[in-house]
Each structure stands twice: as C-alpha cells, then as structure tokens.
Design an enzyme around this catalytic site. Structure first.
Site, mmCIF file in Angstrom:
data_model
loop_
_atom_site.group_PDB
_atom_site.id
_atom_site.type_symbol
_atom_site.label_atom_id
_atom_site.label_comp_id
_atom_site.label_asym_id
_atom_site.label_seq_id
_atom_site.Cartn_x
_atom_site.Cartn_y
_atom_site.Cartn_z
ATOM 1 N N ASN A 179 -7.752 -2.751 14.006
ATOM 2 C CA ASN A 179 -9.180 -3.126 13.754
ATOM 3 C C ASN A 179 -9.039 -4.369 12.710
ATOM 4 O OD1 ASN A 179 -8.160 -2.276 11.384
ATOM 5 N ND2 ASN A 179 -9.746 -0.278 11.205
ATOM 6 N N ASP B 284 0.799 -1.471 0.012
ATOM 7 C CA ASP B 284 0.001 -0.042 0.226
ATOM 8 C C ASP B 284 1.023 1.355 0.032
ATOM 9 O OD1 ASP B 284 1.020 -0.330 2.638
ATOM 10 O OD2 ASP B 284 -1.161 -0.554 3.613
ATOM 11 N N HIS C 157 -7.385 -4.635 10.169
ATOM 12 C CA HIS C 157 -7.061 -4.638 8.736
ATOM 13 C C HIS C 157 -5.917 -5.198 8.138
ATOM 14 C CE1 HIS C 157 -4.756 -0.306 9.563
ATOM 15 N NE2 HIS C 157 -4.008 -1.328 9.304
ATOM 16 N N GLU D 260 -9.649 -2.023 4.868
ATOM 17 C CA GLU D 260 -10.507 -1.349 6.365
ATOM 18 C C GLU D 260 -11.615 -2.462 6.194
ATOM 19 O OE1 GLU D 260 -8.795 0.045 8.299
ATOM 20 O OE2 GLU D 260 -8.534 2.158 7.811
#
Ligand code: F6R
Length: 241
Positions: A136, A67, A138, A143
């Site tokens: 979370n 990313d 990810h 996400e």
C-alpha cells in the site's frame, strides 16, 4: 532521485550492499537506519559475507531500526529486534549496545516514542536509511493516512498489512494490530535513503510512490521530495514505472 534497475532480487541485494558498504567504508562510525521484512534480507546477507571476508568493520557503527510490533517481546521470533539479531547483528562485529529498535513492550508507548526520537537526535541523525515498500506504499509502518506523521508514533496497522505479514506467524490472529514506527519526518531527515524493492507484486506500489502525486495516502510518495534517494529495484518491481 537515482534508480538502479537490476535483473532480480539477488542483483538488487548486491547493488544495495555496494551502497551500504561504501557508506561504512567512507564513514566507519555511520548511523545506519535499518528495516526488517523480506526486502533487505539479501542485502544483510551480502554485508555479512563482506564482513566475513574482512572487507567491512561494524565496530563503530550505530543503528536505529524503523519500527517494532507492539506487544512482542524481544525474544519473540517475529519481533523486529529478534529479526535484526538473527539476520545481521549476531553475524557481524557491531556492538549491540549501539543498536536501537523501539521497545514494543513499553508500558507507556507515547513516552517510548519520545525516547526513541531523542535516541535518533542524540546520534546526530541517520546517515543512510534502508527502506522497503509495503504493497500500500507504506514506509516503516507509516500506513496510508490523511496526514504525514512527524516523529515516532503508535500506529494501528491496516488490514492489508496484517494480511501481508500473516505469512510469518502461526495464524493471522497472532499478528499484532499495532506497531511503533519512526514517522515520516524522522525518515526524511536521513541524509541518504536507500529503497530496496523486488517482485511484480510491488510494481503498483513503486508506481504510486515514484510516479504519482505526493500524498499521505501513499506514504512512500513523500520520498520524491528527498534530495538523496536511491531506488534499487528489480525489473519486475519497476515494470509499471
Ligand atoms: C519493515 C518495514 C516495512 C517493510 C515493508 C515491506 O521494517 O518497516 O515497511 O519494509 O512492509 O516488507 P517486505 O520487505 O517484507 O515486503
């Protein structure tokens, strides 16, 4: 899935380096899928040390990163290209022309995502994908969502992710709100996946990803469906699994 439990971050990094080093030794022209963030820094340090000892050769290695932030030039010290140069590429004999990070400055992000998927395809896919886990759940910047995204795409970062990454920027306002990330399918197509996780603050994410249902609301839970995942985590990160 295999789990390697370690005492702490240093031991996690050492074990993870053993796995990546084996891959490079057995297949010197491997395609490495790489991550940024705090989790793999120790792994990269170990790989550099082994290269310096003459134990590893990166000259035929290709790499593709997960990313990149939208709007950060490669010269920005928080861009993921900068991170990779600083934490690995500048210290080993990898050919920088064989290293790929999405272009966060692309005028047409959709075209950039398509180009990036083509880059991965043309390399013949990823041999080993290194992943960290977000709080979370990810992976990459996938996400929590209602769906699993397939190829590389433009994502709006969650508030919690912006909070978590604010530590690297002068202020929270400076954290980019968007990123380009490999999709879940791109990650799942890797032949082997190496997840590195450390610290008690990641224990809930580890539990949700590996001890709960497979759901796009916990993107890393999809890894339960991959046939060749190795989770290298310290005791604190595994404490709730
Ligand atoms: C980084 C990435 C992220 C991180 C995750 C954990 O390229 O894609 O998914 O792996 O946010 O970050 P750290 O390791 O900083 O806790």
């Amino acid at each position: 899935m295999r789990i390697i439990a370690t005492e702490n971050y240093e031991a996690m990094s050492h074990q993870a380096a053993n796995i990546v080093a084996s891959q490079i030794t057995l297949k010197p022209d491997s395609v490495l899928g790489l991550a940024t963030g705090s989790s793999p820094i120790g792994l990269y340090k170990e790989l550099i040390a082994r290269y310096e000892k003459g134990d590893l050769d990166f000259s035929k290695i290709k790499s593709v990163n997960l990313d990149e932030y939208v709007g950060l030039a490669t010269t920005h010290d928080q861009s993921y290209r900068y991170f990779m140069q600083d934490n690995l590429f500048n210290h080993v004999n990898i050919d920088v022309a064989n290293t790929y990070v999405p272009n966060g400055m692309a005028a047409d992000p959709e075209a950039e995502c398509k180009r990036y998927d083509e880059v991965i395809r043309s390399m013949g896919g990823v041999d080993i994908q290194v992943l960290g886990l977000g709080h979370n759940g990810h992976i990459g910047f996938n996400e929590p969502s209602d769906v699993f995204h397939l190829g590389t795409y433009l994502v709006n970062l969650k508030e919690g992710t912006i909070d978590a990454n604010a530590r690297f920027f002068a202020s929270r306002d400076d954290v980019p709100r968007q990123a380009l990330t490999m999709g879940i399918q791109s990650i799942m197509l890797a032949r082997q996946i190496l997840v590195v996780v450390s610290g008690e603050d990641k224990a809930n994410a580890v539990k949700a990803c590996f001890g709960g249902p497979v759901t796009p609301s916990v993107p890393g839970s999809v890894l339960q469906l991959h046939p060749n995942v190795i989770l290298v985590a310290d005791k604190a990160a595994l404490s709730k699994l």
